[in-house]
Write an enzyme that holds these catalytic residues in place. Sequence first.
Site, PDB file in Angstrom:
ATOM      1  N   LYS A 164      19.530 -25.905 -46.254  1.00  0.00           N
ATOM      2  CA  LYS A 164      18.386 -25.232 -45.628  1.00  0.00           C
ATOM      3  C   LYS A 164      18.738 -24.782 -44.212  1.00  0.00           C
ATOM      4  O   LYS A 164      18.469 -23.648 -43.807  1.00  0.00           O
ATOM      5  CB  LYS A 164      17.190 -26.194 -45.596  1.00  0.00           C
ATOM      6  N   GLU A 201      -1.917 -30.424 -37.866  1.00  0.00           N
ATOM      7  CA  GLU A 201      -1.740 -28.992 -38.107  1.00  0.00           C
ATOM      8  C   GLU A 201      -2.865 -28.481 -39.006  1.00  0.00           C
ATOM      9  O   GLU A 201      -3.223 -29.126 -39.966  1.00  0.00           O
ATOM     10  CB  GLU A 201      -0.379 -28.809 -38.808  1.00  0.00           C
ATOM     11  N   PHE A 202      -3.409 -27.312 -38.688  1.00  0.00           N
ATOM     12  CA  PHE A 202      -4.487 -26.761 -39.515  1.00  0.00           C
ATOM     13  C   PHE A 202      -4.122 -25.409 -40.125  1.00  0.00           C
ATOM     14  O   PHE A 202      -4.991 -24.684 -40.596  1.00  0.00           O
ATOM     15  CB  PHE A 202      -5.771 -26.621 -38.677  1.00  0.00           C
ATOM     16  N   LYS A 220      -7.957 -34.663 -39.180  1.00  0.00           N
ATOM     17  CA  LYS A 220      -7.223 -33.855 -40.155  1.00  0.00           C
ATOM     18  C   LYS A 220      -7.746 -34.104 -41.580  1.00  0.00           C
ATOM     19  O   LYS A 220      -8.018 -33.175 -42.340  1.00  0.00           O
ATOM     20  CB  LYS A 220      -5.729 -34.180 -40.049  1.00  0.00           C
ATOM     21  N   PHE A 264     -15.427 -20.580 -47.441  1.00  0.00           N
ATOM     22  CA  PHE A 264     -15.138 -21.647 -48.405  1.00  0.00           C
ATOM     23  C   PHE A 264     -16.289 -21.887 -49.374  1.00  0.00           C
ATOM     24  O   PHE A 264     -16.530 -23.008 -49.799  1.00  0.00           O
ATOM     25  CB  PHE A 264     -14.674 -22.929 -47.693  1.00  0.00           C
ATOM     26  N   ALA A 301     -16.594 -19.489 -55.379  1.00  0.00           N
ATOM     27  CA  ALA A 301     -16.436 -20.269 -56.618  1.00  0.00           C
ATOM     28  C   ALA A 301     -15.206 -19.779 -57.374  1.00  0.00           C
ATOM     29  O   ALA A 301     -14.822 -18.621 -57.266  1.00  0.00           O
ATOM     30  CB  ALA A 301     -17.683 -20.123 -57.481  1.00  0.00           C
ATOM     31  N   GLY A 310      -6.153 -25.712 -54.951  1.00  0.00           N
ATOM     32  CA  GLY A 310      -4.789 -26.167 -55.198  1.00  0.00           C
ATOM     33  C   GLY A 310      -4.060 -26.189 -53.869  1.00  0.00           C
ATOM     34  O   GLY A 310      -4.688 -26.269 -52.814  1.00  0.00           O
ATOM     35  N   CYS A 326      -2.168 -29.126 -49.606  1.00  0.00           N
ATOM     36  CA  CYS A 326      -2.983 -30.006 -48.751  1.00  0.00           C
ATOM     37  C   CYS A 326      -4.210 -30.605 -49.427  1.00  0.00           C
ATOM     38  O   CYS A 326      -4.337 -31.830 -49.490  1.00  0.00           O
ATOM     39  CB  CYS A 326      -3.422 -29.246 -47.504  1.00  0.00           C
ATOM     40  N   LYS A 342      -3.753 -33.296 -52.244  1.00  0.00           N
ATOM     41  CA  LYS A 342      -3.053 -34.483 -51.711  1.00  0.00           C
ATOM     42  C   LYS A 342      -3.935 -35.211 -50.684  1.00  0.00           C
ATOM     43  O   LYS A 342      -4.050 -36.434 -50.718  1.00  0.00           O
ATOM     44  CB  LYS A 342      -1.757 -33.984 -51.062  1.00  0.00           C
TER      45      LYS A 342
HETATM   46  C1  UDX Z   1      -5.555 -25.596 -46.309  1.00  0.00           C
HETATM   47  C2  UDX Z   1      -6.423 -25.581 -45.026  1.00  0.00           C
HETATM   48  O1  UDX Z   1      -7.209 -24.377 -45.010  1.00  0.00           O
HETATM   49  C3  UDX Z   1      -5.565 -25.689 -43.779  1.00  0.00           C
HETATM   50  O2  UDX Z   1      -6.399 -25.777 -42.630  1.00  0.00           O
HETATM   51  C4  UDX Z   1      -4.695 -26.953 -43.894  1.00  0.00           C
HETATM   52  O3  UDX Z   1      -3.840 -27.066 -42.778  1.00  0.00           O
HETATM   53  C5  UDX Z   1      -3.874 -26.924 -45.168  1.00  0.00           C
HETATM   54  O4  UDX Z   1      -4.740 -26.752 -46.305  1.00  0.00           O
HETATM   55  P1  UDX Z   1      -4.009 -23.819 -47.619  1.00  0.00           P
HETATM   56  O5  UDX Z   1      -3.768 -24.926 -48.605  1.00  0.00           O
HETATM   57  O6  UDX Z   1      -2.864 -23.001 -47.133  1.00  0.00           O
HETATM   58  O7  UDX Z   1      -4.734 -24.410 -46.294  1.00  0.00           O
HETATM   59  O8  UDX Z   1      -5.024 -22.786 -48.296  1.00  0.00           O
HETATM   60  P2  UDX Z   1      -6.553 -22.357 -48.202  1.00  0.00           P
HETATM   61  O9  UDX Z   1      -6.599 -20.908 -47.968  1.00  0.00           O
HETATM   62  O10 UDX Z   1      -7.347 -23.222 -47.327  1.00  0.00           O
HETATM   63  O11 UDX Z   1      -6.998 -22.591 -49.725  1.00  0.00           O
HETATM   64  C6  UDX Z   1      -6.891 -23.875 -50.339  1.00  0.00           C
HETATM   65  C7  UDX Z   1      -7.358 -23.817 -51.787  1.00  0.00           C
HETATM   66  O12 UDX Z   1      -8.759 -23.665 -51.860  1.00  0.00           O
HETATM   67  C8  UDX Z   1      -6.776 -22.655 -52.593  1.00  0.00           C
HETATM   68  O13 UDX Z   1      -6.441 -23.149 -53.864  1.00  0.00           O
HETATM   69  C9  UDX Z   1      -7.909 -21.655 -52.693  1.00  0.00           C
HETATM   70  O14 UDX Z   1      -7.846 -20.865 -53.847  1.00  0.00           O
HETATM   71  C10 UDX Z   1      -9.102 -22.589 -52.733  1.00  0.00           C
HETATM   72  N1  UDX Z   1     -10.358 -21.988 -52.238  1.00  0.00           N
HETATM   73  C11 UDX Z   1     -10.484 -21.666 -50.915  1.00  0.00           C
HETATM   74  C12 UDX Z   1     -11.420 -21.789 -53.128  1.00  0.00           C
HETATM   75  O15 UDX Z   1     -11.319 -22.070 -54.329  1.00  0.00           O
HETATM   76  N2  UDX Z   1     -12.584 -21.281 -52.624  1.00  0.00           N
HETATM   77  C13 UDX Z   1     -12.763 -20.961 -51.318  1.00  0.00           C
HETATM   78  O16 UDX Z   1     -13.861 -20.523 -50.959  1.00  0.00           O
HETATM   79  C14 UDX Z   1     -11.671 -21.159 -50.437  1.00  0.00           C
END
Ligand code: UDX
Length: 443
Positions: free
Chosen positions: A36, A152-153, A205, A250, A253, A258, A261, A264
């Site tokens: 890597k 981290e967010f 977090k 968020f 529907a 998945g 984050c 887990k």
């Molecule tokens: C998430 C958090 O947003 C972030 O702050 C954290 O640091 C890591 O986890 P990420 O996993 O990259 O980020 O994706 P995100 O865009 O938040 O979506 C997460 C999951 O939720 C996806 O599977 C997405 O399809 C789903 N989702 C999101 C929904 O089903 N509906 C929504 O309204 C929003």
Amino acid sequence: MKRIAVIGTGYVGLVSGTCFAEVGHSVVCCDIDIEKISSLKAGIIPIYESGLKELVDKNTKENRLFFSTDIPEAIRKADIIYIAVGTPMSENGEADLRHVKAVANIIGANLNGYKIIVNKSTVPVGTGKLVQSVIQQVSKGRHPFDVVSNPEFLREGTAIADTMNMERAVIGATSEKAATIIEELHKPFETTIVKTNLESAEMIKYAANAFLATKISFINDIANICERVGADVEQVAEGVGLDSRIGKKFLQAGIGFGGSCFPKDTMALLQIAKSVGYPFKMIEAVIETNQKQRAHIVQKLLHVFGDLQGKTISVLGLAFKPNTNDMRSSPALDVIPMLRNLGAQVKAYDPIAIPEAKRLLGDQVVYSEDLFETAKETDACLILTEWPQVQHMNIRKLKTCLNQPILVDGRNLFRLEDMKREGFIYHSIGRPEIQGEKILTKV
Ligand code: UDX
């Protein structure tokens, strides 16, 4: 200008390190993975993240960003050491802290003056204290140091923008001195700083991710009820989300969350609660609803066909969300094996996640980077990822490719009226069914 060592060059480490370099610090990103690091030195980015390569190239060229496998040397030269190693889910759902502990050991062995050790990895409450005690023991108290939790967010796909324009920086520290130094480090990001103790920062977090996951499972449960009572979840989400106490985000529907984050972290929070004897029923339900949602979409196909034996289904989207090739806890990993177990053949489209999908799903799928080629001569089409290529596809062309115009949409990408006009049998999440010309309201 601070000298920063980032240990762990995964998603979080690489993006954070690069952004710290971009705002003027000298950053060395380290990893034990020799391959890597050699790729990164050669300008090859191991993950797909929009804008990251340009930023890595720029900062490497301008001598602010370096890559190394020599972790002890990086530690000795740094003022601030970021721990950004993986904390995968262990078999019982707890976060596996093996890598974090290993790094704490190396830091302890190489401490050569006051340093701040910052944890970026998502770790159970109490890990900051654990890191502190490991370093204390190994370094035998020879040098002063502080531990900070700075979670981290960032979201995949928008990681650079999320870091450069972060909404807040949470800084949980063992001393005011360390908190102030890490606050200074974040000055260029012009963000709101929340200063706490170590435990609260670690909890923030988990609470943030669990709350967002809860919003998703909540709207998915509401969607499933909408299907039974003839309501439309898109309209319900709009009406609910306009209340500023709830917010619009968020509430989309779909087929459940998945990624690396939410699945887990919700499991880990459940384990944290269990470990202190607290039954966290709500988060248990959030996880259960999320799992049920995967099966729910397959049920819709069964509802159309009765049984899937001998049917060929085209799947649009393999990555857990658009603009990433990440398939960790992707709905496709649950849904495709379900389809195969029910006797269906599966053809799948994704613009970038196919190499990753091949590694995880093997040859149980026929893959293509051509959307219409995937749909060709299949009995029904199933949307799993809201790729723009899928959202903006020519649905008339899709119809001509399919054996029958059956579209099951796990992401609610199309307007019911359009699908009715085009004569599709269209099933989505939490909205009335379209049966060609008719719109039905039953399950
Ligand atoms: C998430 C958090 O947003 C972030 O702050 C954290 O640091 C890591 O986890 P990420 O996993 O990259 O980020 O994706 P995100 O865009 O938040 O979506 C997460 C999951 O939720 C996806 O599977 C997405 O399809 C789903 N989702 C999101 C929904 O089903 N509906 C929504 O309204 C929003």
